[in-house]
Design a protein around this motif. Structure first.
Motif, short mmCIF file in Angstrom:
data_model
loop_
_atom_site.label_atom_id
_atom_site.label_comp_id
_atom_site.label_asym_id
_atom_site.label_seq_id
_atom_site.Cartn_x
_atom_site.Cartn_y
_atom_site.Cartn_z
N ILE A 6 -10.87 -4.87 -42.23
CA ILE A 6 -10.98 -5.61 -40.97
C ILE A 6 -9.92 -6.70 -40.96
O ILE A 6 -9.84 -7.52 -41.88
N ARG A 7 -9.09 -6.69 -39.91
CA ARG A 7 -7.96 -7.63 -39.85
C ARG A 7 -8.04 -8.56 -38.64
O ARG A 7 -7.11 -9.33 -38.40
N LYS A 8 -9.13 -8.45 -37.86
CA LYS A 8 -9.32 -9.37 -36.73
C LYS A 8 -10.65 -10.09 -36.94
O LYS A 8 -11.67 -9.45 -37.17
N LYS A 55 5.18 -9.29 -45.51
CA LYS A 55 4.85 -8.51 -44.31
C LYS A 55 3.46 -7.91 -44.51
O LYS A 55 3.12 -7.50 -45.61
N GLY A 56 2.67 -7.86 -43.44
CA GLY A 56 1.35 -7.24 -43.57
C GLY A 56 0.28 -8.21 -44.03
O GLY A 56 -0.78 -7.79 -44.50
N ALA A 57 0.57 -9.52 -43.92
CA ALA A 57 -0.43 -10.53 -44.30
C ALA A 57 -0.72 -11.48 -43.14
O ALA A 57 -1.55 -12.38 -43.27
N SER A 68 -13.39 -7.85 -44.10
CA SER A 68 -12.43 -8.31 -45.10
C SER A 68 -11.31 -7.30 -45.28
O SER A 68 -11.42 -6.14 -44.85
N CYS A 69 -10.24 -7.77 -45.89
CA CYS A 69 -9.10 -6.87 -46.13
C CYS A 69 -8.37 -7.33 -47.39
O CYS A 69 -8.23 -8.53 -47.64
N TRP A 70 -7.92 -6.38 -48.13
CA TRP A 70 -7.11 -6.62 -49.33
C TRP A 70 -5.67 -6.86 -48.89
O TRP A 70 -5.10 -6.05 -48.15
N ILE A 71 -5.08 -7.92 -49.34
CA ILE A 71 -3.65 -8.18 -49.09
C ILE A 71 -2.95 -8.13 -50.44
O ILE A 71 -3.20 -8.96 -51.33
N GLN A 72 -2.10 -7.15 -50.60
CA GLN A 72 -1.42 -6.95 -51.89
C GLN A 72 -0.34 -8.00 -52.10
O GLN A 72 0.50 -8.23 -51.23
N ILE A 73 -0.35 -8.66 -53.22
CA ILE A 73 0.68 -9.66 -53.55
C ILE A 73 1.52 -9.18 -54.74
O ILE A 73 2.74 -9.26 -54.71
C1 LIG Z 1 -4.31 -2.01 -53.49
C2 LIG Z 1 -4.42 -2.21 -52.00
C3 LIG Z 1 -3.44 -2.91 -51.32
C4 LIG Z 1 -3.55 -3.14 -49.95
N1 LIG Z 1 -2.64 -3.96 -49.34
C5 LIG Z 1 -2.79 -4.25 -48.04
C6 LIG Z 1 -1.93 -5.20 -47.42
O1 LIG Z 1 -1.07 -5.81 -48.06
N2 LIG Z 1 -2.10 -5.46 -46.09
C7 LIG Z 1 -3.08 -4.83 -45.35
O2 LIG Z 1 -3.18 -5.09 -44.16
N3 LIG Z 1 -3.93 -3.92 -45.92
C8 LIG Z 1 -3.81 -3.64 -47.24
N4 LIG Z 1 -4.70 -2.78 -47.85
C9 LIG Z 1 -5.76 -2.12 -47.06
C10 LIG Z 1 -5.44 -0.63 -46.88
O3 LIG Z 1 -4.39 -0.50 -45.94
C11 LIG Z 1 -6.70 0.11 -46.42
O4 LIG Z 1 -7.70 -0.01 -47.41
C12 LIG Z 1 -6.44 1.60 -46.17
O5 LIG Z 1 -5.54 1.77 -45.09
C13 LIG Z 1 -7.72 2.38 -45.86
O6 LIG Z 1 -8.38 1.84 -44.73
P1 LIG Z 1 -9.89 1.30 -44.82
O7 LIG Z 1 -9.90 0.19 -45.83
O8 LIG Z 1 -10.25 0.83 -43.45
O9 LIG Z 1 -10.77 2.44 -45.29
C14 LIG Z 1 -4.63 -2.57 -49.22
C15 LIG Z 1 -5.61 -1.85 -49.91
C16 LIG Z 1 -5.52 -1.69 -51.27
C17 LIG Z 1 -6.65 -0.97 -52.01
#
Ligand SMILES: Cc1cc2nc3c(=O)[nH]c(=O)nc-3n(C[C@H](O)[C@H](O)[C@H](O)COP(=O)(O)O)c2cc1C
Length: 175
Positions: free
Chosen positions: A11-13, A62-64, A108-113
């Motif tokens: 979730i990003r919003k 990018k992507g954060a 929540s969302c994972w942001i890779q660093i």
């Molecule tokens: C190791 C890892 C790195 C990720 N990095 C990013 C990121 O930097 N930015 C982002 O928006 N989403 C990131 N994600 C989220 C993934 O894009 C997302 O989990 C994937 O597209 C599957 O979608 P879902 O989580 O809705 O099932 C990351 C997920 C993982 C597990």
């Protein structure tokens, strides 16, 4: 648990609603309860709820960008001198945070660093270390953005699960 795994999406919003301190505490407890190799717990966490700091972290790569609208960012750090498998340990803690957020009705969302760039000359890790005053010896694995969801994503479906990646008794044998 399975219901939660089907429902969990990135979730990003986020709504502008803040998290109460009890909820933040539950998230932190969940992370600290994570398993780690030999119980070494090589992780550290920086809990960020300051809007200005979140905005700065949103530019870490990018992507954060969506991090600026999150109620919380939990920065996942690890000390490589404490464990040779710090990446795994820290990633498990991050995953548990992500799942616990879902269980509390949060998005929540994972942001890779780790292994990412902020600019051509600065890694995302160096950027986050600089903004948060993190010592160089601590690795920055990821940031988990958290907040009340302001978007709906459909749950995962059995039909799109990658069963072709599962093998039975021997690699290549159909499951
Ligand atoms: C190791 C890892 C790195 C990720 N990095 C990013 C990121 O930097 N930015 C982002 O928006 N989403 C990131 N994600 C989220 C993934 O894009 C997302 O989990 C994937 O597209 C599957 O979608 P879902 O989580 O809705 O099932 C990351 C997920 C993982 C597990």
């Amino acid at each position: 648990m399975l219901n939660l795994l089907y429902k969990r999406r990135s979730i990003r919003k986020y709504k502008t609603t803040k998290l109460d301190s009890g909820t933040v505490q539950l998230l932190i407890k969940a992370a600290l309860l994570s398993p780690s190799s030999r119980g070494f717990q090589p992780w550290q966490f920086v809990v960020v709820d300051d809007i200005e700091v979140l905005s700065l972290l949103a530019s870490s790569k990018k992507g954060a960008g969506f991090l600026k609208d999150a109620a919380l960012g939990i920065v996942i750090l690890a000390d490589p001198t404490k464990s040779d498998v710090w990446v795994e340990d820290a990633s498990i803690a991050a995953t548990i945070l992500h799942l616990t957020a879902e269980s509390l009705g949060l998005g929540s969302c994972w942001i890779q660093i780790r292994e990412r760039q902020a600019t051509e000359t600065e890694t995302a890790e160096q950027y986050v270390q600089r903004i948060l005053g993190i010592p160089e010896n601590l690795k920055v694995v990821s940031i988990i953005s958290i907040g009340y969801p302001d978007e709906f994503k459909p749950p995962h479906l059995d039909g799109v699960l990658g069963f072709d990646k599962v093998h039975m008794n021997k690699y290549g044998a159909k499951y």
